[in-house]
Write a protein that holds these residues in place. Structure first.
Motif, PDB file in Angstrom:
ATOM      1  N   LEU A 151       1.209  -1.168   0.227  1.00  8.52           N
ATOM      2  CA  LEU A 151       0.021   0.112  -0.361  1.00  8.52           C
ATOM      3  C   LEU A 151       1.282   0.635  -0.274  1.00  8.52           C
ATOM      4  N   SER A 152       1.927   1.163   0.814  1.00  8.92           N
ATOM      5  CA  SER A 152       2.860   2.249   0.484  1.00  8.92           C
ATOM      6  C   SER A 152       3.694   2.671  -0.624  1.00  8.92           C
ATOM      7  N   ARG A 153       3.723   1.244  -1.361  1.00 15.64           N
ATOM      8  CA  ARG A 153       4.199   1.835  -2.835  1.00 15.64           C
ATOM      9  C   ARG A 153       3.280   1.527  -3.991  1.00 15.64           C
ATOM     10  N   MET A 154       1.831   1.935  -3.147  1.00 19.06           N
ATOM     11  CA  MET A 154       1.186   1.650  -4.972  1.00 19.06           C
ATOM     12  C   MET A 154       0.688   3.940  -5.071  1.00 19.06           C
ATOM     13  N   VAL A 155       1.123   3.746  -6.490  1.00 19.62           N
ATOM     14  CA  VAL A 155       0.929   5.403  -7.128  1.00 19.62           C
ATOM     15  C   VAL A 155      -0.537   5.164  -7.808  1.00 19.62           C
ATOM     16  N   PRO A 156      -0.966   6.189  -7.989  1.00 18.64           N
ATOM     17  CA  PRO A 156      -2.517   6.303  -8.563  1.00 18.64           C
ATOM     18  C   PRO A 156      -2.066   6.404 -10.134  1.00 18.64           C
ATOM     19  N   ASP A 157      -2.694   6.237 -10.617  1.00 18.80           N
ATOM     20  CA  ASP A 157      -3.057   6.356 -12.458  1.00 18.80           C
ATOM     21  C   ASP A 157      -2.617   7.075 -12.811  1.00 18.80           C
ATOM     22  N   GLY A 158      -1.577   7.922 -14.204  1.00 15.91           N
ATOM     23  CA  GLY A 158      -1.268   9.136 -14.435  1.00 15.91           C
ATOM     24  C   GLY A 158      -1.733   9.091 -16.097  1.00 15.91           C
ATOM     25  N   VAL A 159      -1.256  10.043 -16.844  1.00 16.51           N
ATOM     26  CA  VAL A 159      -1.544  10.044 -18.319  1.00 16.51           C
ATOM     27  C   VAL A 159       0.161  10.332 -19.010  1.00 16.51           C
ATOM     28  N   PHE A 160       0.172  10.572 -20.454  1.00 17.15           N
ATOM     29  CA  PHE A 160       0.885  10.845 -21.050  1.00 17.15           C
ATOM     30  C   PHE A 160       1.135  11.770 -21.897  1.00 17.15           C
ATOM     31  N   LEU A 161       1.468  13.116 -22.087  1.00 19.12           N
ATOM     32  CA  LEU A 161       0.861  14.367 -22.781  1.00 19.12           C
ATOM     33  C   LEU A 161       2.365  14.276 -23.864  1.00 19.12           C
ATOM     34  N   ASP A 162       2.026  14.124 -25.261  1.00 18.76           N
ATOM     35  CA  ASP A 162       2.478  14.504 -26.218  1.00 18.76           C
ATOM     36  C   ASP A 162       2.276  16.069 -26.367  1.00 18.76           C
ATOM     37  N   MET A 163       4.211  16.967 -26.126  1.00 20.20           N
ATOM     38  CA  MET A 163       3.387  18.032 -26.216  1.00 20.20           C
ATOM     39  C   MET A 163       3.795  18.174 -27.672  1.00 20.20           C
ATOM     40  N   ASP A 164       4.504  17.294 -28.854  1.00 21.21           N
ATOM     41  CA  ASP A 164       4.665  18.200 -30.074  1.00 21.21           C
ATOM     42  C   ASP A 164       2.955  17.140 -30.555  1.00 21.21           C
ATOM     43  N   GLY A 165       2.157  16.488 -30.458  1.00 21.55           N
ATOM     44  CA  GLY A 165       1.233  16.662 -30.796  1.00 21.55           C
ATOM     45  C   GLY A 165       0.455  17.320 -30.923  1.00 21.55           C
ATOM     46  N   LEU A 166       0.232  18.453 -29.555  1.00 18.52           N
ATOM     47  CA  LEU A 166      -0.787  19.441 -29.110  1.00 18.52           C
ATOM     48  C   LEU A 166      -0.104  20.572 -29.847  1.00 18.52           C
ATOM     49  N   ALA A 167       1.355  20.604 -30.079  1.00 17.18           N
ATOM     50  CA  ALA A 167       1.681  21.887 -31.087  1.00 17.18           C
ATOM     51  C   ALA A 167       0.891  21.654 -32.450  1.00 17.18           C
ATOM     52  N   GLU A 168       0.579  20.721 -32.945  1.00 19.25           N
ATOM     53  CA  GLU A 168      -0.078  20.224 -34.453  1.00 19.25           C
ATOM     54  C   GLU A 168      -1.611  20.685 -34.581  1.00 19.25           C
ATOM     55  N   VAL A 169      -2.051  20.695 -32.926  1.00 19.59           N
ATOM     56  CA  VAL A 169      -3.211  21.267 -33.229  1.00 19.59           C
ATOM     57  C   VAL A 169      -3.680  22.211 -33.662  1.00 19.59           C
ATOM     58  N   ASP A 170      -4.741  22.449 -33.980  1.00 16.03           N
ATOM     59  CA  ASP A 170      -4.977  24.477 -33.898  1.00 16.03           C
ATOM     60  C   ASP A 170      -5.833  24.230 -34.477  1.00 16.03           C
ATOM     61  N   LEU A 171      -7.101  25.277 -33.088  1.00 11.54           N
ATOM     62  CA  LEU A 171      -8.526  25.142 -32.261  1.00 11.54           C
ATOM     63  C   LEU A 171      -9.421  26.047 -33.804  1.00 11.54           C
ATOM     64  N   GLY A 172      -9.014  26.692 -34.137  1.00 12.73           N
ATOM     65  CA  GLY A 172      -9.460  27.639 -35.560  1.00 12.73           C
ATOM     66  C   GLY A 172      -9.446  28.605 -35.068  1.00 12.73           C
ATOM     67  N   ASN A 173      -9.302  28.945 -34.320  1.00 13.62           N
ATOM     68  CA  ASN A 173      -9.389  30.577 -33.052  1.00 13.62           C
ATOM     69  C   ASN A 173      -8.330  30.744 -33.169  1.00 13.62           C
ATOM     70  N   GLY A 174      -7.062  30.829 -34.103  1.00 11.90           N
ATOM     71  CA  GLY A 174      -5.968  31.072 -34.124  1.00 11.90           C
ATOM     72  C   GLY A 174      -4.764  31.061 -32.926  1.00 11.90           C
ATOM     73  N   THR A 175      -5.460  30.451 -31.830  1.00 13.17           N
ATOM     74  CA  THR A 175      -4.512  29.689 -30.781  1.00 13.17           C
ATOM     75  C   THR A 175      -4.311  28.308 -30.813  1.00 13.17           C
TER      76      THR A 175
END
Length: 804
Positions: A426-450
């Motif tokens: 129990l002392s060594r258990m950690v919660p589940d996390g997420v992997f965030l790809d910064m390069d993948g986010l940079a290729e996404v344009d939301l359409g509002n110029g950002t």
């Protein structure tokens, strides 16, 4: 005095004169032999006493959930390093639950103390009573006839006829349930009073706990002139005894205990000790190597070994013949061995005796050695002597003692290690996390110029579970980061934790399997679909698994009660203790006071009458309910049966009550049939009598009617006669009047006729005269028809009517 000892034993020889056995040197040799046998090797090498003490101490710590945690630290440490572990080392008290279940279950077993007088006088009294009942049973009809005709009660037992047994089985049951001699009641109350005064319930609970935890229990009964009979709890860790393989310790020849007492208490118990000896004892209070490291040791105490030693004594008597031909007995010592003579002879027998001793451990200081006073001897065999200590170890083999707790300490250790492992996972258990790809986010344009920033992407993912990505880059190439957020799965801690939980449950189940304390006994949650009968069967099987502990507890209770019974004679030998006993018993039953002084003249067999357990009580209640439902017994019978704690006697009474109820119902049915027949006969007789009376009444009525008719007829006839007489009289008068009238009429008529005749004659004469005159005068003719009627006078038709 030089004491001879056997080369194979440190104990002195028992084949010596009684005077040598009573010597101080002999007692010192016995005490030294006991000390050598139990304390010879010292603390470092381990001795019998210390090994036993450490074993019981360890078991008690496990039973309390306080066992040492060093073994668990050694198991989880790396080369003794625990710096990387932050765990709660407190043991899981899993064993204490099972100990409490067994101890509390045994303590709930209630029993009644029963005394059965078996001396010749009591047996004769009981036999005479049974014989009197048997004679009354045989002469039942004659006794009833004498009571009815002469008004004399000729019964020998003074039992009312409805309560008198009818068969041999009923007589036996009556003797077991209803017959109780007053001396037996006095003995039972004396034992119960002694137990209550010594708070036996508290001592019994400690004994039961020792049986479960240590596998051995001990209690001591003693007698002194100030307190009477006393019952003391003895810690098994402090008990010493000779080697035995008997679980009930019947064949031991010495037994004792080690006590730590203060110097003032030592002087109080042994006032003969001099000040120099006390000072010497105070400087060296026992051998410290026996007691160092035994917990909280008080340096101001002294370790005293109290013990009882069983040997034999020769009772020698000089049998002398007097000049009168009588025999005189004089007690002598065992050294009395005269030459053969004609006037006297030597008579002897060997009896067991107890010597009481006390010694300061680690020294040569002997505090006490004397022939025990008020020794407990069975009345059936006065050559035997009973130890004041009562011991029992139900699971003993070759001197080795096994307890319920000793069988499960290994599983408790594994449960504790599993518990620590679970903490570690129990002392060594950690919660589940997420992997965030910064390069993948940079290729996404939301359409509002950002562009798609990490904070906004995480918010969208955690709130909606959706993400925005591009499969192609802005240059039209394949985008490897088209899914910019990916969930990370932690290590397999959940599977490890589940495996540890299964391991924990496995060892817990092993404890249940080894001890026999299943889920039905320990109160665990049962399957909702399990049947009640199956659960009761499982609980019953669990009770059977620990039955030996319950029997050991009852054995010790019985031994204590037997010792109390045998020491009652000592209580009655001293006025102070006798008065105290009488005053305490008078609170319960004043009628037994007259029997108290005779208790020492009787021999009693003591036994315990146990209350039936829930299963047995349920079976008995089921039988009672079936009998009540079938109208086999009455409600009063059911109440009497429930009061009996002996299940066998209760069932016998149930059968007897049922048979009597059947006979009583048959007799009542026969009486009802006879009464109905008598009622029918009486009804028929009454109907016949009623018919006779009816006919008689009808006849009488008819007679009366006829009589009335006759009377009415007579009266009518009389009336009619009277009326007729009156009518006849009146008719006679009428006839008379009519006759008179007729006579008058006839007379009148005759008179009238005569008158008319006279008138006619007169008229005829007149007419003749006229005619004569006519002729004479030659006158005209005379018309006599035209003559006026007035000439006839006043006579008319009315004159023809009868007078009114």
């Amino acid at each position: 005095m030089k004491i001879y000892t056997n080369s194979n034993s440190a104990f002195p020889s028992q084949v010596v004169p009684d005077a040598e056995k009573a010597s101080w040197e002999y007692g010192s040799q016995v005490a030294s032999a006991i000390e050598t046998e139990w304390f010879d090797q010292g603390r470092t090498n381990g001795n019998r006493y210390l090994t036993s003490w450490n074993n019981f101490h360890s078991l008690r710590l496990y039973a309390r959930g306080e066992q040492p945690t060093q073994k668990y630290k050694d198991e989880l440490s790396i080369n003794g390093d625990l710096s990387y572990l932050n765990l709660d080392w407190k043991p899981v008290p899993v064993i204490s639950k099972f100990v409490n279940i067994v101890v509390n279950g045994i303590s709930q077993k209630e029993f009644d103390i029963k005394a059965f007088s078996q001396d010749p006088e009591s047996v004769k009294k009981r036999t005479n009573y049974a014989t009197a009942i048997a004679e009354d049973m045989f002469a039942r009809e004659q006794i009833a006839l004498a009571q009815q005709t002469l008004g004399i009660d000729a019964s020998q037992s003074n039992i009312p006829p409805p309560l008198l047994p009818e068969t041999k089985e009923e007589l036996e049951l009556h003797m077991q349930l209803s017959y109780k001699q007053s001396i037996e009641i006095a003995e039972e109350e004396a034992i119960s009073t002694t137990l209550a005064k010594n708070r036996w319930e508290l001592t019994k609970r400690r004994i039961n706990e020792d049986l479960v935890v240590c596998g051995i229990a001990c209690a001591k009964t003693n007698f002194n002139k100030s307190n009477g009979v006393t019952i003391d709890y003895v810690d098994p860790a402090h008990v010493i005894y000779s080697y035995t393989e008997d679980p009930n310790f019947e064949d031991i020849y010495y037994v004792g205990e080690v006590k730590s007492i203060t110097i003032p208490e030592l002087k109080k118990q042994f006032p003969q000790i001099s000040e120099e000896e006390l000072e010497k004892i105070q400087k060296m209070p026992g051998n410290r190597q026996y007691i160092t490291g035994w917990g909280n040791y008080d340096a101001n105490t002294v370790q005293i070994l109290y013990f009882e030693y069983k040997t034999y004594m020769n009772q020698v008597f000089k049998l002398k013949q007097t000049d009168n031909g009588l025999e005189k007995v004089i007690q002598k010592t065992d050294e009395f061995n005269p030459p053969p003579a004609d006037t006297y002879d030597r008579v002897s027998r060997s009896i067991e005796v107890l010597y009481s001793g006390a010694k300061v451990l680690g020294t040569n200081t002997m505090l006490k050695w004397e022939l025990a006073e008020n020794m407990t001897r069975p009345a059936s065999d006065s050559t035997k002597v009973e130890m004041n200590y009562a011991l029992c170890a139900p699971r003993m083999y070759k001197g080795r003692i096994e307890s319920l707790v000793s069988k499960i300490t290994g599983f408790a250790d594994m449960i504790q290690i599993t518990h620590l492992k679970m903490q570690q996972v129990l002392s060594r258990m950690v919660p589940d996390g997420v992997f965030l790809d910064m390069d993948g986010l940079a290729e996404v344009d939301l359409g509002n110029g950002t562009n798609y920033n990490p904070a906004e992407a995480l918010n969208m993912y955690f709130q909606t579970g959706s993400i925005v990505g591009r499969s192609l880059t802005q240059d039209g190439e394949l985008n490897r980061g088209k899914v910019p957020i990916q969930e990370l799965t932690s290590s397999a801690s959940g599977a490890k934790l589940q495996s540890l939980i299964q391991t924990y449950n496995y060892y817990l189940q092993m404890i249940r399997d080894v001890t026999g304390l299943n889920e039905a006994r320990d109160g665990s949650i049962q399957d909702k679909d399990s049947l009640v009968g199956i659960a009761k069967m499982a609980a019953n099987q669990s009770n059977i698994a620990t039955k030996h502990i319950n029997q050991a507890s009852l054995y010790l209770a019985l031994r204590i009660c037997e010792n109390i019974s045998l020491k009652i004679a000592d209580v009655l030998s001293f006025p102070l203790t006798k008065n105290a006993l009488i005053e305490s018993i008078s609170l319960y039953n004043a009628q037994t006071l007259g029997e108290i002084s005779n208790l020492n003249l009787h021999d009693f067999g003591i036994y315990l009458e146990l209350e039936p357990d829930e299963e047995e009580r349920a079976q008995l209640e089921q039988n009672i309910q079936i009998a009540l439902k079938n109208n086999g017994i009455d409600l009063e019978d059911a109440i009497d049966i429930r009061q009996i704690k002996n299940l066998k006697l209760a069932n016998q009474l149930l059968k007897q009550k049922r048979k009597k109820k059947i006979k009583r119902d048959q007799a009542q049915q026969k009486q009802m049939i006879d009464a109905q027949a008598q009622a029918n006969a009486k009804a028929s007789e009454a109907a016949a009598m009623a018919e006779v009376q009816k006919n008689q009444a009808m006849t009488e009525s008819k007679v009366q009617v006829e009589q009335a008719k006759s009377q009415f007829e007579i009266q009518r006839m009389q009336t009619e006669l009277t009326v007729k007489q009156q009518l006849m009289a009146q008719e006679f008068e009428y006839q008379k009047q009519l006759a008179q009238i007729k006579l008058g009429v006839e007379s009148e008529k005759e008179k009238e006729i005569e008158d008319r005749k006279d008138k006619r004659v007169k008229l005829q004469g007149t007419q003749q005269s006229q005619l004569i005159n006519q002729r004479q005068n030659d006158s005209a003719p005379v018309d006599f028809e035209g003559t006026d009627s007035s000439q006839l006078g006043t006579f008319g038709l009315q004159n023809m009517m009868p007078p009114s």
